[in-house]
Scaffold this motif. Structure first.
Motif, PDB file in Angstrom:
ATOM      1  N   VAL A 150       0.863  -1.177   0.000  1.00 30.90           N
ATOM      2  CA  VAL A 150       0.000   0.000   0.000  1.00 30.90           C
ATOM      3  C   VAL A 150       0.898   1.224   0.000  1.00 30.90           C
ATOM      4  N   ILE A 151       0.803   2.037  -1.043  1.00 32.14           N
ATOM      5  CA  ILE A 151       1.699   3.190  -1.195  1.00 32.14           C
ATOM      6  C   ILE A 151       0.885   4.469  -1.290  1.00 32.14           C
ATOM      7  N   TYR A 152       1.564   5.593  -1.056  1.00 34.47           N
ATOM      8  CA  TYR A 152       0.902   6.905  -1.056  1.00 34.47           C
ATOM      9  C   TYR A 152       1.751   7.924  -1.792  1.00 34.47           C
ATOM     10  N   GLY A 153       1.073   8.798  -2.529  1.00 35.02           N
ATOM     11  CA  GLY A 153       1.751   9.898  -3.195  1.00 35.02           C
ATOM     12  C   GLY A 153       0.853  11.121  -3.209  1.00 35.02           C
ATOM     13  N   SER A 154       1.470  12.311  -3.254  1.00 43.42           N
ATOM     14  CA  SER A 154       0.679  13.535  -3.272  1.00 43.42           C
ATOM     15  C   SER A 154       1.442  14.632  -3.987  1.00 43.42           C
ATOM     16  N   SER A 155       0.703  15.606  -4.502  1.00 43.23           N
ATOM     17  CA  SER A 155       1.320  16.771  -5.133  1.00 43.23           C
ATOM     18  C   SER A 155       0.384  17.957  -4.965  1.00 43.23           C
ATOM     19  N   ALA A 156       0.975  19.138  -4.831  1.00 47.26           N
ATOM     20  CA  ALA A 156       0.189  20.365  -4.676  1.00 47.26           C
ATOM     21  C   ALA A 156       0.816  21.455  -5.529  1.00 47.26           C
ATOM     22  N   ALA A 157      -0.026  22.130  -6.319  1.00 48.89           N
ATOM     23  CA  ALA A 157       0.463  23.203  -7.185  1.00 48.89           C
ATOM     24  C   ALA A 157      -0.498  24.375  -7.090  1.00 48.89           C
ATOM     25  N   GLY A 158       0.032  25.532  -6.762  1.00 47.16           N
ATOM     26  CA  GLY A 158      -0.792  26.735  -6.727  1.00 47.16           C
ATOM     27  C   GLY A 158      -1.381  27.066  -5.375  1.00 47.16           C
ATOM     28  N   ARG A 159      -1.426  26.094  -4.447  1.00 43.79           N
ATOM     29  CA  ARG A 159      -1.939  26.365  -3.104  1.00 43.79           C
ATOM     30  C   ARG A 159      -1.441  25.300  -2.158  1.00 43.79           C
ATOM     31  N   ASP A 160      -1.583  25.544  -0.837  1.00 40.76           N
ATOM     32  CA  ASP A 160      -1.086  24.633   0.186  1.00 40.76           C
ATOM     33  C   ASP A 160      -2.206  23.725   0.673  1.00 40.76           C
ATOM     34  N   TRP A 161      -1.797  22.578   1.248  1.00 41.01           N
ATOM     35  CA  TRP A 161      -2.767  21.643   1.794  1.00 41.01           C
ATOM     36  C   TRP A 161      -3.552  22.276   2.948  1.00 41.01           C
ATOM     37  N   GLU A 162      -2.931  23.216   3.662  1.00 38.40           N
ATOM     38  CA  GLU A 162      -3.627  23.862   4.771  1.00 38.40           C
ATOM     39  C   GLU A 162      -4.815  24.703   4.293  1.00 38.40           C
ATOM     40  N   ASP A 163      -4.865  25.011   2.973  1.00 34.73           N
ATOM     41  CA  ASP A 163      -5.966  25.816   2.446  1.00 34.73           C
ATOM     42  C   ASP A 163      -7.256  25.017   2.292  1.00 34.73           C
ATOM     43  N   VAL A 164      -7.187  23.693   2.317  1.00 34.31           N
ATOM     44  CA  VAL A 164      -8.393  22.870   2.160  1.00 34.31           C
ATOM     45  C   VAL A 164      -9.246  23.015   3.417  1.00 34.31           C
ATOM     46  N   PRO A 165     -10.532  23.408   3.291  1.00 33.09           N
ATOM     47  CA  PRO A 165     -11.391  23.576   4.483  1.00 33.09           C
ATOM     48  C   PRO A 165     -11.484  22.285   5.287  1.00 33.09           C
ATOM     49  N   ASP A 166     -11.646  22.424   6.609  1.00 27.57           N
ATOM     50  CA  ASP A 166     -11.691  21.247   7.478  1.00 27.57           C
ATOM     51  C   ASP A 166     -12.825  20.297   7.097  1.00 27.57           C
ATOM     52  N   ALA A 167     -14.012  20.862   6.796  1.00 26.72           N
ATOM     53  CA  ALA A 167     -15.157  20.005   6.464  1.00 26.72           C
ATOM     54  C   ALA A 167     -14.875  19.196   5.202  1.00 26.72           C
ATOM     55  N   THR A 168     -14.302  19.832   4.198  1.00 27.39           N
ATOM     56  CA  THR A 168     -13.951  19.123   2.955  1.00 27.39           C
ATOM     57  C   THR A 168     -12.883  18.075   3.224  1.00 27.39           C
ATOM     58  N   ALA A 169     -11.854  18.455   4.007  1.00 26.69           N
ATOM     59  CA  ALA A 169     -10.761  17.527   4.298  1.00 26.69           C
ATOM     60  C   ALA A 169     -11.274  16.271   4.996  1.00 26.69           C
ATOM     61  N   LEU A 170     -12.222  16.437   5.931  1.00 25.30           N
ATOM     62  CA  LEU A 170     -12.741  15.288   6.671  1.00 25.30           C
ATOM     63  C   LEU A 170     -13.477  14.325   5.746  1.00 25.30           C
ATOM     64  N   GLU A 171     -14.318  14.862   4.859  1.00 22.31           N
ATOM     65  CA  GLU A 171     -15.065  13.989   3.957  1.00 22.31           C
ATOM     66  C   GLU A 171     -14.140  13.283   2.971  1.00 22.31           C
ATOM     67  N   VAL A 172     -13.148  14.004   2.453  1.00 23.65           N
ATOM     68  CA  VAL A 172     -12.175  13.373   1.558  1.00 23.65           C
ATOM     69  C   VAL A 172     -11.447  12.247   2.280  1.00 23.65           C
ATOM     70  N   TYR A 173     -11.045  12.514   3.515  1.00 25.20           N
ATOM     71  CA  TYR A 173     -10.357  11.485   4.314  1.00 25.20           C
ATOM     72  C   TYR A 173     -11.231  10.256   4.494  1.00 25.20           C
ATOM     73  N   ARG A 174     -12.527  10.459   4.805  1.00 26.76           N
ATOM     74  CA  ARG A 174     -13.444   9.337   5.005  1.00 26.76           C
ATOM     75  C   ARG A 174     -13.616   8.529   3.714  1.00 26.76           C
ATOM     76  N   ILE A 175     -13.715   9.226   2.590  1.00 24.73           N
ATOM     77  CA  ILE A 175     -13.875   8.526   1.307  1.00 24.73           C
ATOM     78  C   ILE A 175     -12.631   7.709   0.987  1.00 24.73           C
TER      79      ILE A 175
END
Length: 582
Positions: free
Chosen positions: A474-499
């Motif tokens: 099980v591997i993980y990768g991520s990339s961010a361009a134009g904005r930081d991960w901290e900019d993602v709203p908490d409510a959105t981040a929680l639902e994405v995490y659950r999915i």
């Protein structure tokens, strides 16, 4: 009268010889790692040198004592010793006709200052002092000393990023060391030349120097020489992306006898080890070594120490400039005296301006560095709070399952064994099912204010990978361009995490895959999450749970304005894709 004079001269000569003996003893103790004992002997050498009044011996004793104190992390005391030595060698009387011993002591002092400046990240001063040491030692008739000074100068210039000059000095160090028969110095020069050759892209040259090092290794007993070779191999591994190999070499350095007396070296090891562990995905060891690195940094890089070093450098560079001007005025006295007096005034004014501008710039850079350090410390504290919160949530879930669901299941079994009415058993089953549903839906990860979505998902994937080690990847990768991960709203981040949690769990349970890849991509206006497997059964087949499975993922996606799709692979595998417009 004559006899009294002879006795006094004899006594002075004996004191000078005793100073030399004490300094040799201190150097021997330092070479085997007993730096604290070396510092005690060094203090005796300084006291005796001052009593006999020999300026050369005073310079040498203070310079070597500065090395011992610097190695022990006692930077303020080391600076005072170097300052005492600089006060003597920058005097006109000492520089007028220096003998061989004075030349060698001056070269040694400047190379020690170069090393200290490099340790404190003052690279311009470090490079200048290294070149000055090389110029002075070139006048020495001792090939062994030339080899040592050239070798250290090459190492300092390497740290300053001047590879061409570093290669030149390491070549001089190796040839002079061979001429003097010094195996340790030749070994160190070969090790650093191996490193420089690799860094410049000369792989064949690096391998040739490695063989020379290995040929000399059986004859090497000095801890510092072995450390030089291990550090070179570490640097090569890091440059080539061999993180596992670099950790092995760092462990060898930390296992050297006497390494506890070299705090700057230990700091460098831990500081690089935590990066190597992080690259390998070994976050517990990365965090452990980062904490050790921070503890040592706070001790060694105190702001007052760096300020004292810079002030001392400016003070004595100004003094040397004024000394050169005074000598020039003496030779050109007479009709041009008024001109040189005017030039002296101009020089003093320029020096005052440069010192003032330099101090203002240093204060600004120090404030910026302090702010960056505070931000980094806060980030580490928040990450630690996140991990602790996650463990607390897991403990709570375990208690809920054990005290609630397990007890309900036990009661059901007892009812079945006792033959009680089916209605009672059915009611208990419904209660048990509702408990499980409540736990699954109420379970919350730590607040996303403690960590970003990227950090939360990365930690989750690493734990899933540990759980299936040996059976699946099980591997993980991520990339961010134009904005930081901290900019993602908490409510959105929680639902994405659950999915992502649900899709990863479905893939692990139902796909039969041996490789699952989780990836997050963040752009200025969109967030995308994918969970892809190489299994033979799709995650939305009837065998998959529908209760909080694919339907739940779609409901969660709709709640944040996103969309979930299931894409079959060709010929096998499945990709669950979530897209959210931000």
């Amino acid at each position: 009268m004559i006899m009294t004079l002879v006795v006094a001269v004899s006594q002075a000569g004996g004191d000078v010889a005793e100073v030399g003996r004490l300094r040799q003893a201190a150097d021997s103790l330092h070479s085997i790692g007993r730096t604290d004992s070396a510092a005690m002997v060094g203090e005796k050498a300084i006291a005796l040198a001052e009593r006999c009044g020999d300026p050369t011996q005073i310079v040498g004793a203070n310079a070597t004592q500065g090395v011992f104190l610097r190695s022990l992390g006692r930077i303020d005391e080391a600076l005072r010793k170097y300052e005492a030595a600089l006060a003597i060698i920058t005097s006109g009387k000492f520089r007028k006709n220096p003998d061989q011993e004075a030349i060698e002591e001056i070269a040694s002092l400047y190379i020690n200052l170069a090393v200290l400046n490099l340790d404190m990240q003052n690279k311009d001063e470090a490079a200048r002092n290294a070149v000055t040491a090389g110029d002075w030692v070139a006048r020495s008739k001792d090939p062994e000393l030339r080899g040592v000074i050239y070798g250290v100068a090459g190492s300092v210039l390497t740290g300053c990023g001047d590879i061409d000059k570093a290669l030149k000095y390491q070549d001089l160090a190796y040839r002079n060391s061979l001429e003097s028969g010094s195996d340790d110095a030749a070994f160190r020069a070969a090790a650093y030349t191996m490193l420089l050759s690799d860094r410049s892209g000369d792989k064949a040259g690096a391998e040739s120097w490695r063989r020379k090092c290995l040929d000399l290794m059986p004859r090497i007993t000095s801890m510092t020489s072995k450390m030089a070779y291990y550090q070179a191999e570490c640097s090569i591994c890091l440059k080539n992306g061999d993180n596992r190999g670099s950790i092995g070499w760092f462990d060898r350095i930390l296992g050297l006898e006497g390494i506890e007396n070299l705090p700057f070296v230990k700091f460098d090891c831990y500081n690089n080890m935590h990066l190597a562990y992080a690259e390998l995905g070994d976050y517990p060891d990365a965090y452990r070594t980062l904490l050790k690195s921070n503890e040592m940094r706070d001790t060694l890089w105190a702001r007052e120490k760096a300020e004292s070093l810079r002030d001392m450098t400016i003070k004595y560079e100004t003094k040397e400039t004024q000394l050169a001007l005074a000598q020039s005025e003496a030779r050109r006295a007479g009709t041009l005296m008024w001109l040189f007096a005017a030039l002296a005034l101009i020089l003093v004014g320029a020096t005052v301006f440069v010192v003032y501008a330099s101090r203002q710039k240093r204060h600004r850079l120090q404030r910026e560095a302090e702010f960056a350090r505070i931000r980094a410390d806060i980030g580490r504290q928040l990450t630690r709070q996140y991990v602790e919160g996650l463990e607390s949530e897991r403990s709570r879930m375990a208690r809920e399952l054990h005290d609630g669901v397990c007890n309900d299941l036990l009661a059901i079994r007892m009812n079945i064994d006792a033959g009680k009415p089916s209605a009672s058993t059915a009611s208990m089953i419904d209660a048990c099912r509702e408990s499980v549903r409540r736990i699954s839906h109420e379970l919350m990860p730590p607040e996303f204010s403690y960590a970003s979505l990227d950090e939360v998902v990365r930690y989750f994937v690493s734990k899933q990978a540990e759980a299936v080690t040996g059976t699946a990847e099980v591997i993980y990768g991520s990339s961010a361009a134009g904005r930081d991960w901290e900019d993602v709203p908490d409510a959105t981040a929680l639902e994405v995490y659950r999915i992502v949690q649900e899709a990863t769990g479905n893939a692990m349970k139902h796909s039969g895959a041996d490789r699952i890849a989780v990836n997050l991509t963040l752009t200025e206006d969109r967030l995308e999450a994918t969970v892809a497997d190489n299994g033979t059964r799709r995650a939305d087949t009837p065998t998959a749970r529908r209760g909080i499975g694919l339907d739940s993922m779609r409901r969660r996606a709709n709640a944040i304005g996103g969309k979930v799709s299931v894409e079959p692979g060709q010929p096998t595998g499945t990709t669950v894709r979530l897209t959210v417009d931000l």
